[in-house]
Design an enzyme around this catalytic site. Structure first.
Site, PDB file in Angstrom:
ATOM      1  CB  CYS A   7      -0.942   0.157   1.230  1.00  0.00           C
ATOM      2  SG  CYS A   7      -2.387  -0.996   1.094  1.00  0.00           S
ATOM      3  CG  ASN A  85       4.548 -17.612  -3.335  1.00  0.00           C
ATOM      4  OD1 ASN A  85       4.446 -18.430  -3.972  1.00  0.00           O
ATOM      5  ND2 ASN A  85       5.462 -16.621  -3.569  1.00  0.00           N
ATOM      6  N   GLY A  91       5.331 -19.468   0.946  1.00  0.00           N
ATOM      7  CA  GLY A  91       6.196 -18.187   1.031  1.00  0.00           C
ATOM      8  C   GLY A  91       5.918 -16.896   0.913  1.00  0.00           C
ATOM      9  CG  HIS A  98       2.527 -10.149  -4.205  1.00  0.00           C
ATOM     10  ND1 HIS A  98       1.848  -9.939  -2.787  1.00  0.00           N
ATOM     11  CD2 HIS A  98       3.583 -10.761  -4.192  1.00  0.00           C
ATOM     12  CE1 HIS A  98       2.706 -11.134  -2.029  1.00  0.00           C
ATOM     13  NE2 HIS A  98       3.577 -11.497  -3.045  1.00  0.00           N
TER      14      HIS A  98
HETATM   15  P1  5GP Z   1       6.017 -12.976  -1.700  1.00  0.00           P
HETATM   16  O1  5GP Z   1       7.389 -13.513  -1.007  1.00  0.00           O
HETATM   17  O2  5GP Z   1       5.167 -12.316  -0.650  1.00  0.00           O
HETATM   18  O3  5GP Z   1       5.332 -13.909  -2.510  1.00  0.00           O
HETATM   19  O4  5GP Z   1       6.546 -11.613  -2.584  1.00  0.00           O
HETATM   20  C1  5GP Z   1       6.964 -10.413  -1.954  1.00  0.00           C
HETATM   21  C2  5GP Z   1       7.985 -10.073  -3.015  1.00  0.00           C
HETATM   22  O5  5GP Z   1       8.090  -8.699  -2.674  1.00  0.00           O
HETATM   23  C3  5GP Z   1       9.425 -10.672  -2.712  1.00  0.00           C
HETATM   24  O6  5GP Z   1       9.705 -11.248  -4.097  1.00  0.00           O
HETATM   25  C4  5GP Z   1      10.261  -9.299  -2.482  1.00  0.00           C
HETATM   26  O7  5GP Z   1      11.461  -9.565  -3.094  1.00  0.00           O
HETATM   27  C5  5GP Z   1       9.442  -8.134  -3.039  1.00  0.00           C
HETATM   28  N1  5GP Z   1       9.589  -7.040  -2.088  1.00  0.00           N
HETATM   29  C6  5GP Z   1       9.911  -7.105  -0.640  1.00  0.00           C
HETATM   30  N2  5GP Z   1      10.234  -5.745  -0.355  1.00  0.00           N
HETATM   31  C7  5GP Z   1      10.015  -4.893  -1.412  1.00  0.00           C
HETATM   32  C8  5GP Z   1      10.122  -3.646  -1.829  1.00  0.00           C
HETATM   33  O8  5GP Z   1      10.415  -2.685  -0.709  1.00  0.00           O
HETATM   34  N3  5GP Z   1      10.286  -3.190  -2.903  1.00  0.00           N
HETATM   35  C9  5GP Z   1      10.234  -4.010  -4.176  1.00  0.00           C
HETATM   36  N4  5GP Z   1      10.168  -3.500  -5.220  1.00  0.00           N
HETATM   37  N5  5GP Z   1       9.760  -5.582  -3.773  1.00  0.00           N
HETATM   38  C10 5GP Z   1       9.743  -5.743  -2.594  1.00  0.00           C
HETATM   39 ZN    ZN Z   2      -1.939  -3.158   1.154  1.00  0.00          ZN
END
Ligand code: 5GP
Ligand code: ZN
Length: 112
Positions: A7, A85, A91, A98
């Site tokens: 957000c 995920n 994960g 997203h």
């Molecule tokens: P999840 O692990 O929840 O499937 O994916 C979250 C993703 O967000 C991860 O691939 C991680 O690298 C990315 N991510 C985490 N913090 C940030 C951030 O501050 N900026 C960006 N651009 N990506 C982020």
């Molecule tokens: Zn949010």
């Protein structure tokens, strides 16, 4: 949600490398790319994960997939993977829905 990282990214409170934006969704490069192309597409509405998609909010999901198809065509991606995920064991580290779009390298199946 005020304490949600994505957000904050959507509202420009945390910087990001924007890939695409419209009224319903925002796309930006992943900060820790797992492939040569790795961006995330998120709804502007705070939805926690796929597990919280309902008849009332599901329209944005179809829209996001239209956007992914459009961006993939524009970037000339011949093959790519879309991943969402859900929950800790799968994960998920950010609790805002997203879709990862990954491309540009060989990928294995099943995923680890
Ligand atoms: P999840 O692990 O929840 O499937 O994916 C979250 C993703 O967000 C991860 O691939 C991680 O690298 C990315 N991510 C985490 N913090 C940030 C951030 O501050 N900026 C960006 N651009 N990506 C982020
Ligand atoms: Zn949010």
């Amino acid at each position: 949600m005020s304490d949600c990282l994505f957000c904050k990214i959507i509202h420009g409170e945390v910087p990001s490398a924007k890939v695409y934006e419209d009224d319903l969704c925002y796309a930006f490069d992943d900060i820790a790319p797992q492939s040569p192309v790795h961006f995330l597409v998120v709804p502007k509405e705070h939805i926690k994960s796929v597990s919280e998609i309902t008849p009332e909010n599901s329209g944005v999901v179809g829209h996001i997939f239209e956007v992914i198809a459009k961006l993939a065509k524009e970037k000339d991606l011949k093959s790519y993977r879309v991943v969402s995920n859900i929950g800790e064991q799968a994960g998920q580290s950010v609790l805002h829905l997203h879709f990862h779009v990954l491309s540009g390298r060989d990928m294995t199946w099943p995923p680890g």
